[in-house]
Write a protein that holds these residues in place. Sequence first.
Motif, PDB file in Angstrom:
ATOM      1  N   VAL A 499       0.770  10.055 -20.286  1.00 48.07           N
ATOM      2  CA  VAL A 499       0.689  11.509 -20.121  1.00 48.07           C
ATOM      3  C   VAL A 499      -0.033  11.930 -18.843  1.00 48.07           C
ATOM      4  N   ALA A 500      -0.387  10.974 -17.998  1.00 46.50           N
ATOM      5  CA  ALA A 500      -1.038  11.312 -16.727  1.00 46.50           C
ATOM      6  C   ALA A 500      -0.058  12.075 -15.841  1.00 46.50           C
ATOM      7  N   PRO A 501      -0.547  13.047 -15.069  1.00 44.52           N
ATOM      8  CA  PRO A 501       0.373  13.783 -14.185  1.00 44.52           C
ATOM      9  C   PRO A 501       1.051  12.879 -13.158  1.00 44.52           C
ATOM     10  N   PHE A 502       0.349  11.829 -12.698  1.00 45.71           N
ATOM     11  CA  PHE A 502       0.921  10.775 -11.861  1.00 45.71           C
ATOM     12  C   PHE A 502       0.397   9.446 -12.366  1.00 45.71           C
ATOM     13  N   HIS A 503       1.208   8.411 -12.246  1.00 45.79           N
ATOM     14  CA  HIS A 503       0.757   7.076 -12.653  1.00 45.79           C
ATOM     15  C   HIS A 503      -0.272   6.503 -11.679  1.00 45.79           C
ATOM     16  N   ALA A 504      -0.049   6.749 -10.396  1.00 45.27           N
ATOM     17  CA  ALA A 504      -0.884   6.123  -9.372  1.00 45.27           C
ATOM     18  C   ALA A 504      -1.085   7.091  -8.210  1.00 45.27           C
ATOM     19  N   VAL A 505      -2.173   6.868  -7.465  1.00 41.77           N
ATOM     20  CA  VAL A 505      -2.440   7.648  -6.260  1.00 41.77           C
ATOM     21  C   VAL A 505      -2.797   6.690  -5.127  1.00 41.77           C
ATOM     22  N   VAL A 506      -2.220   6.936  -3.974  1.00 35.29           N
ATOM     23  CA  VAL A 506      -2.546   6.175  -2.769  1.00 35.29           C
ATOM     24  C   VAL A 506      -3.514   7.016  -1.946  1.00 35.29           C
ATOM     25  N   VAL A 507      -4.703   6.447  -1.659  1.00 31.45           N
ATOM     26  CA  VAL A 507      -5.749   7.188  -0.950  1.00 31.45           C
ATOM     27  C   VAL A 507      -6.096   6.450   0.348  1.00 31.45           C
ATOM     28  N   PRO A 508      -5.544   6.866   1.477  1.00 31.07           N
ATOM     29  CA  PRO A 508      -5.983   6.292   2.753  1.00 31.07           C
ATOM     30  C   PRO A 508      -7.340   6.870   3.152  1.00 31.07           C
ATOM     31  N   ILE A 509      -8.233   6.012   3.638  1.00 30.40           N
ATOM     32  CA  ILE A 509      -9.539   6.505   4.104  1.00 30.40           C
ATOM     33  C   ILE A 509      -9.333   7.574   5.168  1.00 30.40           C
ATOM     34  N   LYS A 510      -8.427   7.300   6.086  1.00 27.64           N
ATOM     35  CA  LYS A 510      -7.969   8.312   7.030  1.00 27.64           C
ATOM     36  C   LYS A 510      -6.458   8.190   7.125  1.00 27.64           C
ATOM     37  N   TYR A 511      -5.787   9.314   7.121  1.00 31.06           N
ATOM     38  CA  TYR A 511      -4.323   9.285   7.172  1.00 31.06           C
ATOM     39  C   TYR A 511      -3.875   9.280   8.634  1.00 31.06           C
ATOM     40  N   GLY A 513      -2.868   6.162  12.016  1.00 29.96           N
ATOM     41  CA  GLY A 513      -2.729   4.792  12.507  1.00 29.96           C
ATOM     42  C   GLY A 513      -2.204   3.827  11.473  1.00 29.96           C
ATOM     43  N   ALA A 514      -2.807   2.610  11.440  1.00 33.17           N
ATOM     44  CA  ALA A 514      -2.368   1.556  10.524  1.00 33.17           C
ATOM     45  C   ALA A 514      -2.554   1.964   9.076  1.00 33.17           C
ATOM     46  N   MET A 515      -3.595   2.753   8.798  1.00 30.78           N
ATOM     47  CA  MET A 515      -3.822   3.201   7.420  1.00 30.78           C
ATOM     48  C   MET A 515      -2.697   4.135   6.962  1.00 30.78           C
ATOM     49  N   LYS A 516      -2.252   4.989   7.855  1.00 32.85           N
ATOM     50  CA  LYS A 516      -1.126   5.878   7.523  1.00 32.85           C
ATOM     51  C   LYS A 516       0.139   5.065   7.273  1.00 32.85           C
ATOM     52  N   ILE A 558      -5.191   3.409  -5.426  1.00 31.29           N
ATOM     53  CA  ILE A 558      -5.014   2.383  -4.387  1.00 31.29           C
ATOM     54  C   ILE A 558      -5.627   2.926  -3.096  1.00 31.29           C
ATOM     55  N   VAL A 559      -6.692   2.295  -2.650  1.00 32.87           N
ATOM     56  CA  VAL A 559      -7.396   2.759  -1.449  1.00 32.87           C
ATOM     57  C   VAL A 559      -6.961   1.906  -0.259  1.00 32.87           C
ATOM     58  N   VAL A 560      -6.544   2.595   0.796  1.00 34.24           N
ATOM     59  CA  VAL A 560      -6.117   1.927   2.024  1.00 34.24           C
ATOM     60  C   VAL A 560      -7.182   2.180   3.091  1.00 34.24           C
ATOM     61  N   GLY A 561      -7.910   1.117   3.467  1.00 35.83           N
ATOM     62  CA  GLY A 561      -8.949   1.248   4.495  1.00 35.83           C
ATOM     63  C   GLY A 561      -8.755   0.226   5.588  1.00 35.83           C
ATOM     64  N   ASP A 562      -9.124   0.577   6.822  1.00 29.54           N
ATOM     65  CA  ASP A 562      -8.885  -0.334   7.938  1.00 29.54           C
ATOM     66  C   ASP A 562      -9.707  -1.612   7.815  1.00 29.54           C
ATOM     67  N   LYS A 563     -10.840  -1.567   7.114  1.00 29.68           N
ATOM     68  CA  LYS A 563     -11.675  -2.765   6.993  1.00 29.68           C
ATOM     69  C   LYS A 563     -11.039  -3.816   6.077  1.00 29.68           C
ATOM     70  N   ASN A 564     -10.213  -3.369   5.106  1.00 32.37           N
ATOM     71  CA  ASN A 564      -9.621  -4.302   4.148  1.00 32.37           C
ATOM     72  C   ASN A 564      -8.212  -4.755   4.517  1.00 32.37           C
ATOM     73  N   LEU A 565      -7.520  -3.962   5.331  1.00 34.77           N
ATOM     74  CA  LEU A 565      -6.147  -4.351   5.688  1.00 34.77           C
ATOM     75  C   LEU A 565      -6.134  -5.751   6.289  1.00 34.77           C
ATOM     76  N   PRO A 566      -5.174  -6.607   5.965  1.00 35.37           N
ATOM     77  CA  PRO A 566      -3.911  -6.304   5.260  1.00 35.37           C
ATOM     78  C   PRO A 566      -4.005  -6.310   3.737  1.00 35.37           C
ATOM     79  N   ASN A 567      -5.195  -6.143   3.183  1.00 30.90           N
ATOM     80  CA  ASN A 567      -5.351  -5.979   1.740  1.00 30.90           C
ATOM     81  C   ASN A 567      -5.639  -4.513   1.425  1.00 30.90           C
ATOM     82  N   VAL A 568      -5.372  -4.125   0.196  1.00 38.08           N
ATOM     83  CA  VAL A 568      -5.734  -2.782  -0.267  1.00 38.08           C
ATOM     84  C   VAL A 568      -6.556  -2.927  -1.545  1.00 38.08           C
ATOM     85  N   GLU A 569      -7.308  -1.905  -1.847  1.00 39.26           N
ATOM     86  CA  GLU A 569      -8.192  -1.924  -3.016  1.00 39.26           C
ATOM     87  C   GLU A 569      -7.505  -1.202  -4.178  1.00 39.26           C
ATOM     88  N   VAL A 570      -7.337  -1.904  -5.298  1.00 40.02           N
ATOM     89  CA  VAL A 570      -6.688  -1.322  -6.484  1.00 40.02           C
ATOM     90  C   VAL A 570      -7.725  -1.185  -7.595  1.00 40.02           C
TER      91      VAL A 570
END
Length: 605
Positions: A499-511, A513-516, A558-570
């Motif tokens: 019943v969640a309005p969305f199943h998942a959210v993608v959150v880039p630290i900054k939208y 460059g590579a994070m976008k 799902i957090v997308v940060g330049d320090k973790n790329l090429p990994n993301v934080e779930v």
Amino acid sequence: MKMSSLFMPTLREVPAEAVVVSHRLLLRAGMIRKLSNGLFTYLPLGLKSFRKVENIVRDEMNAVGALEFKPSVVVPGDIWRESGRWETMGPGMLRIKNRVDQELVVSPTAEEAFVALLRSEISSYKQLPLSVYQINTKYRDEIRPRYGLMRAREFTMKDAYSFHTDDKSLDDTYQDMGKAYRRIFRRVGLSVIPVRADSGAMGGTGSEEFMVESEVGDNNLILCPKCGYAANDEKAACAPDPTTEGPGSAKTDSPYAAIETPKVRTIDELCAFLHTSPRAFIKTLIYKAVNVELDLAGLPGCASLERKKPENSPAYYPVAFFAVCIRGDLDVNEVKLAANLKASEVELASDADVERLTGAPVGFAGPVGFASAPVLADDSVMAMHDSVTGALKADLHFEHVEPGRDFSPWMTADVRTVVAGDRCANCGAEYYSKKGNELGHIFKLGYKYTKSMGMFYLDENGKQQMPTMGCYGIGVDRTLASIIEEHNDEDGIVWPMSVAPFHAVVVPIKYEGAMKDAADKLYSELAAAGIEVLLDDRAERPGVKFKDMDLIGIPVRIVVGDKNLPNVEVKLRKAGDAVLVPLSEAAASVAKTVREELSALSGEN
């Protein structure tokens, strides 16, 4: 969807008007707004979750063979007159007139509408059984709407109605509906307590409510820890109390006699004055009952009562009075009393009416010699001996009263309020209690509406018969609020996946460059996999984004940060720790998590 396109007016402060958790979080998360007292508007996020609850209800109704209809919300007042409920529903029903002076009703429930519709369509036993339902707006003019969606004036309900040729067919559908309700509540992530219940203004016999535990619940649930007995206290029964010891337990041959009790009116005052226990007293209360359908002809005090006989509806007395006797340490359950009297409601009589009927001040009513109204005795009274009662005179009581010898009630019934500590009617264990809110209610209505509204079919022998009915309701808004009541923490809502309005959210630290690029890739892959995904593309600080996502309760972040790329934080909203996942695997991993949780809620695992 991208956050830049979403209307989500979150609030940092807790609104002062909101008392319960669900009301506070729905307002803070930008999911609802109040238009007026008891009237709410769903905003886009709230509406998405509302629709999911609605569709789960729809799925399960369809699965048991119910057919969806869409009746009008405003219906003719004439059909309510046919059923007899125009007079008995009271001020909670909103009545209006149109420009040609036609009386209309803004539906509080839909038994009349469906019977009126189907009586002209059902002509043969071959068309039965039939189950129909609607998911539609209702209006009940609550005197004090409160707790946000828990008790609003306008709300959405699923009403289902079934029509049958016999009780066996009705019972089969009743059982199927009960199972469907259990599936619905499991799928939305709710822990419900099915309890026996009173049918109230709907009428009928068999009745079961589906409750959720709540500190601000409108209902008191009586539960047995040993055998699993569960009932609303409006319906709960208990084992008879022991009558072999203590005051009021030993039969007496002494005739009843008057004793002076100056300025003693209450049970506590009598106990102190006579140095005994409340169990020795028969408490007599004068009740005013409204719209009584029982035939009171020939009973004390009833000869002059007005009795109305609407066409095609049961006759009733608009007002009648009764003397209700109960053991001194017990309380009258007014819902049980109304059910036994077949009244729409009961209330304690005014002081003026008490004095008029008893001939004495309030506090001195008693059943011995009382002839101004029928006397109803609780079952507890008929097990009493050597009792004390009011003597129908100021400062006077009777002692040595023996029920059955010194007075004979017109009716004996269970009208006591069962409380924690009473003994289970089934196994004798001690009851405990919880507060709860009703989410769903199923009834066996019988012939109440088909008889009053003249609905018939022809049986196998060509004879005219009336169908018997069932009724099955779920409050969609209240279910949504209850999900939040059960699934929340100090940071906000913790939606179940279904019943969640969305199943998942993608959150880039900054939208940018590579994070976008990584965020857009994840967003596209998840959407392609059928996952409902939100992309937080706002130019906000990470802390603001995280706070908002926790508040609105998206299950997977799902957090997308330049320090973790090429990994993301779930991170799962309901879990404490985040994990690093390779970007190339993240979409598949999240999709797997979403599907597993949806499957678990559906009971497929």
